[in-house]
Design a protein around this motif. Structure first.
Motif, short mmCIF file in Angstrom:
data_model
loop_
_atom_site.label_atom_id
_atom_site.label_comp_id
_atom_site.label_asym_id
_atom_site.label_seq_id
_atom_site.Cartn_x
_atom_site.Cartn_y
_atom_site.Cartn_z
N ALA A 1 2.29 6.56 -6.95
CA ALA A 1 1.18 7.41 -7.39
C ALA A 1 1.51 8.89 -7.29
O ALA A 1 0.84 9.72 -7.90
CB ALA A 1 -0.07 7.10 -6.57
N ARG B 1 -2.52 16.17 -10.20
CA ARG B 1 -2.94 15.55 -8.94
C ARG B 1 -2.30 14.17 -8.85
O ARG B 1 -1.93 13.58 -9.87
CB ARG B 1 -4.46 15.43 -8.88
CG ARG B 1 -5.08 14.46 -9.87
CD ARG B 1 -6.53 14.74 -10.09
NE ARG B 1 -6.72 16.02 -10.77
CZ ARG B 1 -7.91 16.56 -10.99
NH1 ARG B 1 -9.01 15.96 -10.60
NH2 ARG B 1 -8.00 17.72 -11.63
N GLY C 1 -7.92 4.98 -14.69
CA GLY C 1 -7.72 5.93 -13.61
C GLY C 1 -6.50 5.64 -12.76
O GLY C 1 -6.18 6.41 -11.86
N ALA C 2 -5.81 4.54 -13.02
CA ALA C 2 -4.64 4.21 -12.22
C ALA C 2 -3.45 5.10 -12.56
O ALA C 2 -2.52 5.22 -11.78
CB ALA C 2 -4.24 2.74 -12.42
N SER D 1 2.48 1.76 -3.40
CA SER D 1 1.50 2.26 -4.38
C SER D 1 1.28 3.75 -4.20
O SER D 1 1.20 4.51 -5.18
CB SER D 1 0.17 1.52 -4.22
OG SER D 1 0.31 0.14 -4.48
N GLU D 2 1.21 4.19 -2.94
CA GLU D 2 1.04 5.62 -2.67
C GLU D 2 2.26 6.41 -3.13
O GLU D 2 2.12 7.53 -3.65
CB GLU D 2 0.78 5.83 -1.19
CG GLU D 2 -0.56 5.25 -0.72
CD GLU D 2 -0.73 5.29 0.79
OE1 GLU D 2 0.28 5.53 1.49
OE2 GLU D 2 -1.85 5.05 1.27
N THR E 1 0.83 -1.20 0.00
CA THR E 1 0.00 0.00 0.00
C THR E 1 0.86 1.25 0.00
O THR E 1 0.62 2.21 -0.76
CB THR E 1 -0.93 0.01 1.22
OG1 THR E 1 -1.81 -1.13 1.15
CG2 THR E 1 -1.75 1.28 1.28
N ASP F 1 -1.90 10.21 -8.79
CA ASP F 1 -2.68 9.13 -9.39
C ASP F 1 -3.39 8.33 -8.30
O ASP F 1 -3.12 8.49 -7.11
CB ASP F 1 -1.77 8.24 -10.24
CG ASP F 1 -1.26 8.96 -11.47
OD1 ASP F 1 -2.09 9.44 -12.27
OD2 ASP F 1 -0.03 9.05 -11.65
N ASN F 2 -4.31 7.49 -8.71
CA ASN F 2 -5.14 6.73 -7.78
C ASN F 2 -4.33 5.55 -7.23
O ASN F 2 -4.13 4.54 -7.92
CB ASN F 2 -6.40 6.25 -8.48
CG ASN F 2 -7.41 5.68 -7.51
OD1 ASN F 2 -7.06 4.91 -6.62
ND2 ASN F 2 -8.67 6.04 -7.69
N ALA F 3 -3.87 5.67 -6.00
CA ALA F 3 -3.02 4.63 -5.41
C ALA F 3 -3.77 3.32 -5.21
O ALA F 3 -3.18 2.24 -5.33
CB ALA F 3 -2.45 5.12 -4.08
N VAL F 4 -5.06 3.40 -4.92
CA VAL F 4 -5.85 2.17 -4.72
C VAL F 4 -5.93 1.39 -6.01
O VAL F 4 -5.72 0.16 -6.04
CB VAL F 4 -7.26 2.52 -4.19
CG1 VAL F 4 -8.12 1.27 -4.12
CG2 VAL F 4 -7.18 3.19 -2.83
N LEU F 5 -6.22 2.07 -7.12
CA LEU F 5 -6.28 1.39 -8.40
C LEU F 5 -4.89 0.94 -8.85
O LEU F 5 -4.74 -0.13 -9.45
CB LEU F 5 -6.90 2.30 -9.46
CG LEU F 5 -8.39 2.61 -9.27
CD1 LEU F 5 -8.88 3.53 -10.38
CD2 LEU F 5 -9.20 1.33 -9.26
#
Length: 233
Positions: A31, A137, A175-176, A27-28, A24, A139-143
């Motif tokens: 992103a 902005r 969106g990733a 990814s953040e 996690t 990017d979407n870390a979850v995706l």
């Protein structure tokens, strides 16, 4: 984002390389990279690429908010460099420049322009990839965590500790973010790797395009300059 290029990545790791999916926190971190470039405004880039048997050496600045690049390109066996400017739509060259960085402000006349064709030229492909590396902005870390992006290793770049990531392939969830480079052969094989500091700043990018040629290594650094290409003719 305009100009984003999404084509397939080669997913085979280098021999002996241990990879794993992103955590996690990783990814953040990944992103953040495009936003950190955008927030920095202008950054310097340098790389060498062989295109159709000719080696080009580029030293330039990329204005991420404006989506433009400007610098010099060294031609083989030439004592001087040509000026180079590009956007996601076109690329232009101007008369040779004296040794050293490109002049600021850029000259307003004497340019020869053409369409940017990343699918036909390795040099154009790298120029196009550079323009995708900024976003207003994170990017979407979850995706991003749901993609096939990988942690590769810890490393250093010019004394800065970085984490090396392999970017996601084109089948990443919408969106990733983190675009992939174009492949230039029938297989479409291409790969991008990121050297990212703990603050999310990108220090190096490695782009492996199709065609079985060596990867293109791009070094990025901070730059305290203003690049305005709006008056180029």
């Amino acid at each position: 984002m305009a100009g984003m290029l999404l084509l397939a990545l080669a997913l085979t790791a280098c021999a002996g390389e241990t990879t794993r999916p992103l955590t996690t926190a990783e990814s953040e971190l990944l992103a953040l990279t495009r936003f950190r470039n955008f927030d920095a405004g202008v950054r310097s880039v340098s790389f060498a690429v062989t295109d159709a048997g000719t080696r080009y050496e580029v030293d330039a600045w990329v204005d991420f908010p404006a989506g433009t690049g400007y610098g010099t390109v060294q031609l083989p066996d030439a004592e001087e460099s040509a000026l180079l400017a590009w956007t996601s739509q076109g690329v232009a060259t101007a008369a040779t420049a004296a040794a050293g960085p490109a002049p600021l402000p850029p000259p307003t006349q004497g340019w020869t322009s053409s369409e940017l064709l990343p699918g036909q030229s390795r040099l154009h492909a790298v120029l196009a990839v550079l323009l995708t590396l900024g976003n207003d902005r994170p990017d979407n870390a979850v995706l991003l965590a749901q993609t096939d992006a990988q942690w590769l290793r810890e490393d250093t770049v010019t004394g800065t500790d970085v984490t090396v990531f392999r970017g996601p392939s084109s089948d990443a969830p919408a969106g990733a973010g983190i675009p992939a480079p174009p492949g230039l052969d029938e297989s479409g094989a291409a790969e991008v790797r990121y050297w990212v500091a703990e603050d999310g700043l990108l220090h190096r990018l490695e782009v492996t395009l199709g065609g079985g040629q060596d990867a293109v290594v791009i070094d990025l650094d901070n730059a305290d300059v203003t690049v305005d290409l709006s008056q180029l003719q």
